[in-house]
Design a protein around this motif. Structure first.
Motif, mmCIF file in Angstrom:
data_model
loop_
_atom_site.group_PDB
_atom_site.id
_atom_site.type_symbol
_atom_site.label_atom_id
_atom_site.label_comp_id
_atom_site.label_asym_id
_atom_site.label_seq_id
_atom_site.Cartn_x
_atom_site.Cartn_y
_atom_site.Cartn_z
ATOM 1 N N VAL A 139 33.136 -17.953 -80.532
ATOM 2 C CA VAL A 139 33.804 -18.250 -79.267
ATOM 3 C C VAL A 139 33.664 -17.057 -78.325
ATOM 4 C CG1 VAL A 139 35.960 -18.950 -78.182
ATOM 5 C CG2 VAL A 139 35.452 -19.680 -80.527
ATOM 6 N N ASP A 140 32.913 -17.258 -77.242
ATOM 7 C CA ASP A 140 32.777 -16.234 -76.207
ATOM 8 C C ASP A 140 34.006 -16.317 -75.314
ATOM 9 O OD1 ASP A 140 32.103 -14.571 -74.128
ATOM 10 O OD2 ASP A 140 30.588 -15.922 -73.286
ATOM 11 N N ASP A 141 34.912 -15.353 -75.456
ATOM 12 C CA ASP A 141 36.164 -15.357 -74.700
ATOM 13 C C ASP A 141 35.955 -14.732 -73.318
ATOM 14 O OD1 ASP A 141 38.842 -15.684 -74.096
ATOM 15 O OD2 ASP A 141 39.496 -13.915 -75.237
ATOM 16 N N ARG A 142 35.016 -15.303 -72.617
ATOM 17 C CA ARG A 142 34.645 -14.822 -71.278
ATOM 18 C C ARG A 142 34.385 -13.318 -71.304
ATOM 19 N NH1 ARG A 142 32.339 -17.604 -67.121
ATOM 20 N NH2 ARG A 142 32.834 -16.664 -65.104
ATOM 21 N N SER A 143 33.586 -12.906 -72.260
ATOM 22 C CA SER A 143 33.316 -11.481 -72.440
ATOM 23 C C SER A 143 32.424 -10.983 -71.309
ATOM 24 C CB SER A 143 32.640 -11.233 -73.781
ATOM 25 O OG SER A 143 32.443 -9.868 -74.008
ATOM 26 N N PRO A 144 32.767 -9.836 -70.698
ATOM 27 C CA PRO A 144 31.976 -9.345 -69.556
ATOM 28 C C PRO A 144 30.672 -8.661 -69.958
ATOM 29 C CG PRO A 144 33.769 -7.825 -70.027
ATOM 30 C CD PRO A 144 33.946 -8.986 -70.963
ATOM 31 N N ASP A 145 30.449 -8.461 -71.256
ATOM 32 C CA ASP A 145 29.227 -7.780 -71.699
ATOM 33 C C ASP A 145 28.211 -8.812 -72.181
ATOM 34 O OD1 ASP A 145 30.344 -8.608 -74.059
ATOM 35 O OD2 ASP A 145 30.620 -6.606 -74.917
ATOM 36 N N LEU A 156 34.167 -19.953 -73.203
ATOM 37 C CA LEU A 156 35.410 -20.304 -72.528
ATOM 38 C C LEU A 156 35.300 -19.967 -71.039
ATOM 39 C CD1 LEU A 156 38.062 -19.065 -75.112
ATOM 40 C CD2 LEU A 156 36.888 -21.268 -74.975
ATOM 41 N N PRO A 157 35.890 -20.801 -70.178
ATOM 42 C CA PRO A 157 35.788 -20.563 -68.728
ATOM 43 C C PRO A 157 36.592 -19.360 -68.256
ATOM 44 C CG PRO A 157 37.213 -22.441 -69.185
ATOM 45 C CD PRO A 157 36.593 -22.056 -70.492
ATOM 46 N N ASN A 171 39.154 -15.790 -69.803
ATOM 47 C CA ASN A 171 39.595 -14.994 -70.951
ATOM 48 C C ASN A 171 41.002 -15.406 -71.341
ATOM 49 O OD1 ASN A 171 41.183 -12.098 -71.609
ATOM 50 N ND2 ASN A 171 39.343 -12.516 -72.790
ATOM 51 N N VAL A 172 41.168 -15.793 -72.619
ATOM 52 C CA VAL A 172 42.469 -16.293 -73.085
ATOM 53 C C VAL A 172 43.084 -15.420 -74.168
ATOM 54 C CG1 VAL A 172 41.910 -18.679 -72.491
ATOM 55 C CG2 VAL A 172 41.371 -17.819 -74.791
ATOM 56 N N GLY A 173 42.350 -14.453 -74.673
ATOM 57 C CA GLY A 173 42.902 -13.597 -75.714
ATOM 58 C C GLY A 173 42.514 -14.061 -77.103
ATOM 59 N N LEU A 174 42.716 -13.178 -78.073
ATOM 60 C CA LEU A 174 42.232 -13.403 -79.437
ATOM 61 C C LEU A 174 42.798 -14.664 -80.073
ATOM 62 C CD1 LEU A 174 40.605 -12.319 -81.840
ATOM 63 C CD2 LEU A 174 42.565 -10.895 -82.437
ATOM 64 N N GLY A 175 44.114 -14.843 -80.011
ATOM 65 C CA GLY A 175 44.731 -15.985 -80.681
ATOM 66 C C GLY A 175 44.268 -17.314 -80.137
ATOM 67 N N ARG A 176 44.297 -17.460 -78.811
ATOM 68 C CA ARG A 176 43.906 -18.746 -78.218
ATOM 69 C C ARG A 176 42.403 -18.980 -78.309
ATOM 70 N NH1 ARG A 176 47.414 -19.133 -72.715
ATOM 71 N NH2 ARG A 176 46.887 -16.905 -72.614
ATOM 72 N N ALA A 177 41.611 -17.902 -78.411
ATOM 73 C CA ALA A 177 40.176 -18.096 -78.650
ATOM 74 C C ALA A 177 39.959 -18.694 -80.045
ATOM 75 C CB ALA A 177 39.440 -16.765 -78.513
ATOM 76 N N ARG A 178 40.742 -18.248 -81.021
ATOM 77 C CA ARG A 178 40.675 -18.876 -82.347
ATOM 78 C C ARG A 178 41.070 -20.343 -82.265
ATOM 79 N NH1 ARG A 178 44.042 -13.932 -85.040
ATOM 80 N NH2 ARG A 178 42.303 -12.521 -85.552
ATOM 81 N N ASN A 179 42.135 -20.633 -81.507
ATOM 82 C CA ASN A 179 42.555 -22.025 -81.343
ATOM 83 C C ASN A 179 41.437 -22.875 -80.752
ATOM 84 O OD1 ASN A 179 45.110 -21.364 -82.265
ATOM 85 N ND2 ASN A 179 45.998 -21.168 -80.207
ATOM 86 N N ALA A 180 40.691 -22.303 -79.816
ATOM 87 C CA ALA A 180 39.603 -23.048 -79.180
ATOM 88 C C ALA A 180 38.521 -23.427 -80.180
ATOM 89 C CB ALA A 180 39.009 -22.226 -78.038
#
Length: 742
Positions: free
Chosen positions: A37-43, A64-65, A67-76
């Motif tokens: 899950v790419d959490d809207r990473s800027p790199d 992800l459209p 950045n939602v953070g570690l926990g919600r990225a896992r949920n995604a």
């Protein structure tokens, strides 16, 4: 449907991401899907994920459209998982080789529990590795499954999500999800473990937990650490909704207080301006959720007062610790002055000609050549008083079990140690004595060494900066200046020791005392050891004894897949593994060896105190560059050298000769060659016997079964005794090479 769904959230980890993905995709167990899950990473994380997804159908990249953070990225990632088990892997951590296979086997063995908890090791940015300090909790959990109520110690482990795998239908049935925030693992882990009907453990390091120098969220100074309070509110709300879990409230109440105070105590967590408010919020939460009638643990009573009282208590604790440190220093200085005064008085007393002080392997017990000399002295010179030096009470207890009832030992540095070392006429050791031990005129120091040298030792390490890391060679040589006699088992050792330790000792061709038992071996000894180890009757025993490596911090390099090797050996063969003693207490055994021993795949004999027992119990030795091969050659049993990293080993440590050119048996330069030697039977063919005989002729030339007696009679008693009979062969090639290189 795959067995594992590995969910990997990614944010600003492009420098670590490839290593993480490779550690999953290159596992020997391939029944896995990766949901990254790419959490809207800027790199460059997103591009890396797309690259891996394009070349490996097991990888799915989600972008992800926002950045939602570690926990919600896992949920995604969870709705896309189709595997039996969910595995949440942080994108800067890595799986260890064989981890997924070990997890799959343990899940099958325990009939698919709700949760499987496994072990991990912290790997530091500077190269160090440290195993989970609470690994014993996993080992003590037993073979079956349990609940948290049956084994509450499982909740003492680090409250993280990534040291467990979770049955997907259990997670979906209970509706578990990660909240936002810094401490999102807390309201996941407690509810999951408290709700699980069947928990299992795996005592194996399956994950390397990277300790980054910078970039760790929880090491960032920020007010966001106030998030911990909200996360514990969620935990207590979970308890409120489930009356059957009410009995856990006192435990979680205390856990919350400890966790919050731990955050407050760390200087790099909160800005100074936020510390008072953090304490106040913690105290409010502690009061609000305190169970009725529950006693407050002593360490948490500070939360019942104000922040000023907390600071006073904290500063008082610091001051008390500093005062105690200074008091210890003062007591130590006074004791040192008193000891020096007593030593000066004792130094005027004559040496005791019947007192012999022994030590082995840095005071680790009654072992090696010193032990063989001690037992022989008890037999033929009972008037000699032998005293062992051991390093601590635990070692002393083990030593006492190995000694006759009337034997003596002293603790290193104790008053008893000072008394015997100040009066002894003889000192026997296979490691240098501490630098503080002064050699009195007339005392005799006998150095036995630890075997025939293949790798560089002593002064020769000056040309190998990596191998001598942390080693003070000049100091080593100053300590070796105390040696009077250096025992040798062959002319090769004689030449090496005189070069490696340019000191004043005399080389004595006694043979190796510890090898007397090998020269005079009887079949019953080996059979008794086999029975104790649990080797089935009639099995061929393959002893695998690798040495440590200087080109890897920690010394451990896994050269062979031990589970595969045990399987490839086939029916009727038992693999016995003994790691180098320097690796016994490190993470090496947690990388799979202990777990394979538990499952009966092989026998982990690393803790066996006497390696000669293992040699006598075995039919063949497989090693790399261990000095064990020189001793084993006395048995006239096959030896196989596995030298797949000879170039790296030679470059980092240095060897006195090419073991592959003058080998004690067949040489395997890859695992494929090693497996073929055993599958074909070549490991014990005529060529193997020829090589073994030539090797024994060169390196066992003074081992005649009377080495210990020779040391006692000639060096302790001053009697004459014939030198060991030898074949009087020409100087071996290795010795000639040494002579010409000097």
């Amino acid at each position: 449907m795959p067995r594992f769904s590995v969910i990997i959230p990614c944010f600003k980890v492009q420098g670590y991401l490839r290593e993480c993905l490779d550690s999953v995709l290159e596992q020997s167990y391939r029944d896995v899907e990766v949901i990254a899950v790419d959490d809207r990473s800027p790199d460059g994380c997103g591009a890396i994920l797309d690259e891996y997804a394009a070349r490996d159908e097991r990888v799915r990249a989600l972008h992800l459209p926002e950045n939602v953070g570690l926990g919600r990225a896992r949920n995604a990632g969870m709705p896309h998982a189709t595997g039996d088990y969910l595995f949440f892997l942080d994108s800067d951590d890595t799986l260890t080789p064989g981890a997924l296979r070990a997890l799959a086997d343990r899940l099958a063995q325990t009939a698919d529990p709700d949760v499987l908890v496994f072990d991990y090791a912290r790997t530091y940015w500077w190269g160090g590795t440290r195993r989970n300090a609470l690994a014993r909790v996993l080992a003590q959990a037993g073979e079956g499954t349990f609940t948290a109520a049956e084994r509450p110690e499982i909740l003492s482990l680090l409250m993280v999500v990534w040291n467990k795998v979770y049955r997907r239908d259990f997670v979906e049935r209970e509706g578990f999800a990660f909240p936002p925030g810094y401490y999102e693992d807390t309201p996941w882990t407690f509810p999951v473990l408290l709700s699980a009907g069947r928990i299992a453990t795996l005592d194996r390091i399956c994950l390397n937990y990277r300790q980054r120098r910078r970039g760790s969220i929880l090491s960032t100074t920020s007010r966001r650490h106030f998030d911990i309070h909200e996360q514990y509110e969620r935990v207590f709300a979970y308890l409120d909704a489930r009356p059957e879990l009410a009995g856990w409230r006192p435990f979680l109440h205390a856990k919350m207080g400890e966790h919050c105070l731990d955050v407050l105590a760390k200087p790099d967590r909160l800005p100074p301006s936020a510390r008072r408010a953090f304490f106040r919020r913690t105290a409010e939460l502690f009061r609000a959720h305190r169970p009725e009638g529950a006693a407050v643990p002593a360490g948490l009573r500070v939360l019942e007062g104000g922040y000023a009282a907390y600071r006073v208590r904290r500063e008082a604790g610091r001051a008390g610790r500093e005062l105690e440190r200074r008091a210890r220093q003062a007591r130590a200085a006074a004791a040192g002055r008193l000891a020096r005064g007593r030593s000066a008085v004792r130094a005027l007393r004559p040496l005791d000609p019947h007192l012999v002080v022994y030590s082995a392997f840095s005071h680790r017990g009654v072992l090696g050549d010193p032990a063989a000399i001690y037992h022989k002295a008890r037999e033929i010179a009972p008037h000699l008083r032998g005293v062992w030096v051991v390093r601590d009470e635990e070692t002393a207890a083990a030593a006492a079990a190995a000694l006759p009832p009337d034997a003596e030992y002293v603790l290193l540095g104790s008053a008893g140690y000072r008394r015997v070392t100040e009066r002894a006429a003889f000192f026997v050791n296979n490691v240098n004595w501490p630098g503080a031990l002064a050699k009195r005129p007339g005392s005799v120091h006998i150095h036995t060494h630890q075997g025939t040298p293949l790798k560089y030792m002593g002064a020769d390490l000056l040309t190998k900066p990596g191998a001598r890391y942390g080693l003070d060679v000049p100091q080593m040589l100053r300590r070796a200046d105390r040696w009077d006699y250096s025992l040798v088992a062959n002319r090769h050792s004689e030449l090496v020791w005189e070069r490696a330790y340019p000191c004043r000792f005399r080389s004595v061709r006694t043979g190796s005392p510890r090898n007397d038992v090998l020269v005079g071996a009887d079949a019953d000894h080996g059979r008794r050891v086999r029975a104790r180890l649990g080797v089935p009757d009639g099995h061929t025993v393959v002893l695998y004894a690798p040495t440590c490596r200087d080109y890897r911090r920690g010394g451990y390099v896994e050269r062979i897949d031990l589970a595969r090797f045990a399987a490839d050996l086939g029916a009727g063969r038992t693999l016995v593994v003994r790691l180098h003693p320097s690796l016994a207490a490190g993470p090496a055994r947690g990388m799979g060896l202990a777990e394979l021993h538990r499952r009966g795949v092989l026998i982990d004999a690393t803790d066996e105190p006497h390696v000669t027992d293992l040699m006598l119990a075995s039919d063949v030795l497989v090693t790399d560059y261990s000095a064990l091969m020189f001793d084993y050659a006395n048995l006239d049993r096959p030896i196989v050298v596995h030298a797949d990293d000879l170039a790296a080993y030679t470059a980092s440590r240095g060897t006195y000769f090419d073991i592959t050119a003058e080998a004690p048996g067949h040489v395997a330069r890859s695992y494929r060659e090693l497996a073929w030697l055993f599958a074909s039977g070549a490991w014990r063919d005529e060529e193997a016997a020829r090589l073994r005989a030539a090797f024994a002729g060169r390196f066992c030339e003074f081992d005649d079964g009377r080495a210990a007696e020779r040391v006692v009679r000639t060096l302790l008693l001053g009697e004459e005794m014939p030198a060991p009979a030898t074949a009087r062969l020409p100087a071996p090639a290795a010795a000639r090479d040494l002579l010409t290189s000097w």
